[in-house]
Design an enzyme around this catalytic site. Sequence first.
Site, mmCIF file in Angstrom:
data_model
loop_
_atom_site.group_PDB
_atom_site.id
_atom_site.type_symbol
_atom_site.label_atom_id
_atom_site.label_comp_id
_atom_site.label_asym_id
_atom_site.label_seq_id
_atom_site.Cartn_x
_atom_site.Cartn_y
_atom_site.Cartn_z
ATOM 1 N N HIS A 77 73.308 82.544 -67.562
ATOM 2 C CA HIS A 77 74.532 83.226 -68.010
ATOM 3 C C HIS A 77 75.722 82.795 -67.144
ATOM 4 O O HIS A 77 76.791 82.421 -67.665
ATOM 5 C CB HIS A 77 74.307 84.735 -67.911
ATOM 6 C CG HIS A 77 75.500 85.574 -68.243
ATOM 7 N ND1 HIS A 77 75.592 86.324 -69.394
ATOM 8 C CD2 HIS A 77 76.663 85.804 -67.568
ATOM 9 C CE1 HIS A 77 76.747 86.964 -69.412
ATOM 10 N NE2 HIS A 77 77.409 86.679 -68.306
ATOM 11 N N GLU A 78 75.534 82.829 -65.823
ATOM 12 C CA GLU A 78 76.611 82.441 -64.909
ATOM 13 C C GLU A 78 76.896 80.943 -64.984
ATOM 14 O O GLU A 78 78.044 80.516 -64.816
ATOM 15 C CB GLU A 78 76.248 82.834 -63.476
ATOM 16 C CG GLU A 78 76.076 84.328 -63.255
ATOM 17 C CD GLU A 78 77.306 85.138 -63.632
ATOM 18 O OE1 GLU A 78 78.434 84.606 -63.491
ATOM 19 O OE2 GLU A 78 77.145 86.296 -64.075
ATOM 20 N N HIS A 81 79.439 80.296 -67.582
ATOM 21 C CA HIS A 81 80.812 80.475 -67.083
ATOM 22 C C HIS A 81 81.262 79.240 -66.298
ATOM 23 O O HIS A 81 82.379 78.736 -66.486
ATOM 24 C CB HIS A 81 80.878 81.692 -66.150
ATOM 25 C CG HIS A 81 80.691 83.005 -66.818
ATOM 26 N ND1 HIS A 81 81.376 83.379 -67.953
ATOM 27 C CD2 HIS A 81 79.894 84.062 -66.505
ATOM 28 C CE1 HIS A 81 81.016 84.602 -68.307
ATOM 29 N NE2 HIS A 81 80.110 85.030 -67.445
ATOM 30 N N ASP A 174 82.659 90.579 -68.164
ATOM 31 C CA ASP A 174 83.278 89.555 -69.014
ATOM 32 C C ASP A 174 84.243 90.165 -70.022
ATOM 33 O O ASP A 174 85.305 89.599 -70.308
ATOM 34 C CB ASP A 174 82.188 88.763 -69.744
ATOM 35 C CG ASP A 174 81.250 88.055 -68.781
ATOM 36 O OD1 ASP A 174 81.717 87.674 -67.689
ATOM 37 O OD2 ASP A 174 80.070 87.881 -69.108
#
Length: 380
Positions: A77-78, A81, A174
Amino acid sequence: MFAKTIRLPLQLLGIPVSLDLSFLIVLPLLAFLIGSQLPLYLRLLQIEASPDWLQGPMPYVLGLLAALGLFLSVLLHELGHALTARAYGVQTREITLWLLGGVAQLEQIPRTRGAEAVIAIAGPIVSLLLSGLFALLRGLAPPGATDGQFLLGYLSFINLSLALFNLLPALPLDGGRILRSLLALYRPYLEATRTAVAVSKVMAFALGLLGLLIGNLFMLLIAFFVFMAASAEGEQTVLSRTLEGLWVRDLMTREVSTVPPSLTVAELLEKMMLERHVGYPVVEEGRLLGLISLEDLHGASPQTRVLERMRPPLQVNQDTEALAALQRMAEQGFSRLLVTDEQGHLIGILSKTDLLRALQLRAAQMSLSDHPKNHIPGRA
């Protein structure tokens, strides 16, 4: 936020990965909670299992695998980003896994309008894709493979939950970053941040109230984190915008009182009394050797030389941004930075007082420029 971290000996596409010490606490705790609640998860996922399968160490082994899968999902997930930020020319210092998940520490927020929203939405998109992938794999797994059915079902469910939770409109989640980025399309960034922070605090209060009503301590912890992190986000944004365009060379004091390394403690104390300073750079023939302050003198005899008690200075180049200098002071616990040139010669000193004074003056200028009387009718 991360005072103690362990840097892992690996990088993901050139991005360092660290573990906060809280991760080492929450991982076994999470494994235990998942293992102890395994019958509940099996009912939720509609998986049939024999009673023998739920006995012994098996539930806790599955709990550990599920917890590791969760943090691996958070890591991806990170990474979503970080790679999206890289597309905008913004690098990621590191990805840190900690108590409440993970954080991709970007060097800066890109100035392109709407870019923050694109970077923020990338994480939930990755989580949704992972949820779909695990659901697909679960459908392909043999019905009798209870352990595989559970792990794939759990990871599909938890990634969906991760995506939806992160879309809540609360900083630093987010959804809060998306909200701020969209608000900044129509209003100044500082004003957009203030509005997003206000919404975040309302959301934190609502989460805390819900956690209190249902007796969920973890939700109370998240609510507290959101409230505190939103406040810190607002303060950091004010700092960065206020110090924007200022450099160390603009704020440093060029006339610096120094001491030689041969000075005795008795002579230094006398100098401190006369000049009312509690710290001095130690310089010999123009070259910076160290820093000596009042706290370094405890336990020293009057005839002890400064050379024996000085400590390494925190140095900075005059072309460093003022905000970066302030961050270094905060990280290292120093109240002043010594400014040196390429040859190591002392050319100035920057104190926290200099930065605070600059903050006050710039804030006053910004407030004055935003005053209604200073806007000319008919002008944007």
